[in-house]
Each structure stands twice: as C-alpha cells, then as structure tokens.
Write an enzyme that holds these catalytic residues in place. Structure first.
Site, PDB file in Angstrom:
ATOM      1  N   GLU A  70       0.804  -1.229   0.000  1.00  0.00           N
ATOM      2  CA  GLU A  70       0.000   0.000   0.000  1.00  0.00           C
ATOM      3  C   GLU A  70       0.832   1.272   0.000  1.00  0.00           C
ATOM      4  OE1 GLU A  70      -4.111   0.032   1.376  1.00  0.00           O
ATOM      5  OE2 GLU A  70      -3.197   0.862   3.204  1.00  0.00           O
ATOM      6  N   LYS A  72       0.301   5.087   1.042  1.00  0.00           N
ATOM      7  CA  LYS A  72      -0.553   6.072   1.714  1.00  0.00           C
ATOM      8  C   LYS A  72       0.309   6.996   2.564  1.00  0.00           C
ATOM      9  CE  LYS A  72      -1.927   3.120   5.647  1.00  0.00           C
ATOM     10  NZ  LYS A  72      -3.092   2.537   6.348  1.00  0.00           N
ATOM     11  N   LYS A 132      -7.975   2.336  -3.168  1.00  0.00           N
ATOM     12  CA  LYS A 132      -8.390   2.162  -1.770  1.00  0.00           C
ATOM     13  C   LYS A 132      -9.101   3.441  -1.330  1.00  0.00           C
ATOM     14  CE  LYS A 132      -7.783  -0.263   2.223  1.00  0.00           C
ATOM     15  NZ  LYS A 132      -6.484  -0.166   2.912  1.00  0.00           N
ATOM     16  N   GLU A 181     -14.552  -5.817   1.570  1.00  0.00           N
ATOM     17  CA  GLU A 181     -13.934  -5.859   2.893  1.00  0.00           C
ATOM     18  C   GLU A 181     -14.955  -6.107   3.991  1.00  0.00           C
ATOM     19  OE1 GLU A 181     -10.653  -3.078   3.961  1.00  0.00           O
ATOM     20  OE2 GLU A 181     -12.137  -2.337   5.399  1.00  0.00           O
ATOM     21  N   ASN A 202     -10.621  -7.393   7.313  1.00  0.00           N
ATOM     22  CA  ASN A 202      -9.873  -6.300   7.935  1.00  0.00           C
ATOM     23  C   ASN A 202      -9.764  -6.541   9.435  1.00  0.00           C
ATOM     24  OD1 ASN A 202      -8.649  -3.913   8.621  1.00  0.00           O
ATOM     25  ND2 ASN A 202     -10.078  -2.602   7.517  1.00  0.00           N
ATOM     26  N   GLU A 232      -6.064  -8.385   5.995  1.00  0.00           N
ATOM     27  CA  GLU A 232      -5.714  -6.965   5.956  1.00  0.00           C
ATOM     28  C   GLU A 232      -5.481  -6.410   7.358  1.00  0.00           C
ATOM     29  OE1 GLU A 232      -9.220  -6.249   2.601  1.00  0.00           O
ATOM     30  OE2 GLU A 232      -8.835  -4.742   4.141  1.00  0.00           O
ATOM     31  N   SER A 233      -4.529  -5.505   7.452  1.00  0.00           N
ATOM     32  CA  SER A 233      -4.264  -4.695   8.653  1.00  0.00           C
ATOM     33  C   SER A 233      -3.589  -5.486   9.768  1.00  0.00           C
ATOM     34  CB  SER A 233      -5.539  -4.054   9.203  1.00  0.00           C
ATOM     35  OG  SER A 233      -6.086  -3.141   8.292  1.00  0.00           O
TER      36      SER A 233
END
Length: 279
Positions: A70, A72, A132, A181, A202, A232-233
C-alpha cells in the site's frame, strides 16, 4: 434494551470514525461531480482498459506470498506516516521487491490521498492497482477506471443492504475487480450474498480503530474455497504472513508497516524473503 446497550457502548468508545469518513466522502463526491460531469468522466473511463483478471490472478497465485503493498501518506490511527510522500517511486520499489499488486489510498480528508496519486502510480508500474477509498457511488467507480485502477474496494460496513450489491454489480460492469472488505461473520455473509469473489478480512475495526489479527483467523473457515481471501491490517512480520497462509489466506494487504520504514520496497523484500524462508 439491546439497542440502548449498543448505543451506550458506542458512546463509551467515542465518535464513529467510519460514519464520519463516509459522510465526508459523500460531500466530496458531490463537489467533484460539480467540477467534472458524469458524462465526461465516463468518456475518460472508456479510454482505459482495466485488468480485473490480472488483479484476481495475482492475489490467487500459488507458490508465493501474494502481497498487496500500500501507498498512503497518512492514517487516522497514526497520523502522518510519511512527510515526504511520493507514491511513484514507492510503487516502483514495491514492484521490484515482488508485490503482487499495489493499493493506493485516494481518500482526501482522513488519509491525505488524491486521485492523482493513483494516476501517478499507474504511470510508474504495470502491476495491478487497487483504488483504496470509501466507495459510496457509481461516480467513484468511473473515477477509479479513468485514473488507471484495475480494482476497487467496497467496505461492507460503509454500505447498506441495497447499496452493496448495486455497487458490486456496477463495478463489474465497469470491468473492475472488487475487493469486498469485512470485519465479522455478519458482514462476510452480506459480502457473499452480494456476489463477492474476492473477500478481504480487515483486522482493524473501522469504527474504533482497534486492531485484532484474530479477526482473520476467526473468519477464514467461512470463506468459500473458490473465493480469493485477503488478510488486511496489523500484519507486521513474516510470521504473520506464514500463520495466515497456513490458515488458508491467498493474499495479504500490508500498508503501515511498510510506509513507516525508510525504504518501503526494501521492507517488503525483507518481509517476503522472511516469509519464504519460514514457510
């Protein structure tokens, strides 16, 4: 009584961040529609050819750890991750390190993202790209395609019962892959009912920002084998990737643990090499 108890719990936790982001997104989209008509945007989108199949294949490929890396600048939980944020060289580093795809945050109010970041990354790499963002309208789907995305994110918690399947169908009509998600079993059920072929779990609760990697472990057995699964995460180590792949996950979305490193691409290379060695 149950609703009152839920309301008290929410009040104790503080403001609902997801609700605030979605409200801000709706306002932003209305402003952008005043600047660029939907007809003009659709014409721009028609000049692009998304590679939805390549995105899905990259996440489902066997024999390797498939990471969506990612780009960001900021997150609500940690603030500015990278003051000198230039997504193009970061995306090139990710490609060289072995990323399966690149995710680009485009939400402006809470993540300091821009659609131009997505377009810049599209010019910098041939890897499949995920927009995203907090998608709430068809307009954003045309934006994504026009800027060079191959896939978009739909967040079940941000969409009501009717809007989720409508946007999922609209995204596929735009020839975009869709990463749907979820955070819990009820959201997973809604995602599958909407036709999700790629499901991301997530580990971060978007309403409270709390992270619990066990969310991924709790849901993997309920994701159909034919559905591409993405954790994710909260993924910070090679061991995290190894454990989750053994649990059954096809791919992993990794962001903050890369963006906070001096060289995100080198951090991704270390993560993948460590996972391969420990597998």
């Amino acid at each position: 009584m149950v609703e009152d108890a839920a309301a008290r719990r929410q009040a104790a936790q503080g403001p609902d961040l997801l609700e605030a982001i979605v409200a801000a997104t709706r306002r932003e989209v209305l402003l952008r529609e005043e600047q660029v008509s939907r007809a003009a945007l659709e014409r721009a989108a028609a000049r692009r050819a998304p590679r939805a199949a390549a995105f899905r294949a990259g996440l489902a490929a066997g024999g390797r750890f498939n990471v969506i890396a990612e780009c960001k600048r900021r997150s609500p939980s940690r603030g500015v991750l990278r003051a000198d944020y230039r997504p193009e060289p970061i995306a090139r580093e990710y490609a060289a390190a072995g990323a399966a795809a690149v995710s680009v945050l485009t939400e402006p109010t809470f993540f300091d993202g821009r659609l131009s970041d997505l377009a810049a990354v599209r010019a910098a790499t041939d890897l499949p790209l995920l927009r995203k963002d907090f998608i709430v309208s068809r307009y954003q789907l045309f934006e994504a395609r026009a800027a060079g995305a191959d896939a978009v994110l739909l967040i079940v918690a941000a969409l009501d019962e009717s809007r989720l399947p409508l946007l999922h169908r609209a995204a596929e009509e735009c020839e975009l892959a869709v990463l749907v998600e979820v955070h819990d079993a009820a959201e997973l059920s809604r995602a599958l009912d909407a036709g999700a072929r790629i499901v991301g779990v997530n580990n971060r609760n978007l309403r409270t920002l709390e992270v619990d990697i066990e969310a991924s472990h709790a849901l993997i057995d309920s994701i159909p084998p034919a559905t591409v699964s993405v954790a994710e995460s909260g993924l910070r180590s090679s061991r995290d990737l190894v454990r989750l792949r053994r649990a059954g996950y096809d791919a992993f979305l990794v962001g903050e643990s890369l963006m906070t490193r001096e060289r995100p691409g080198a951090a991704l290379a270390d993560l993948l090499q460590g996972a391969a060695a420990a597998a």
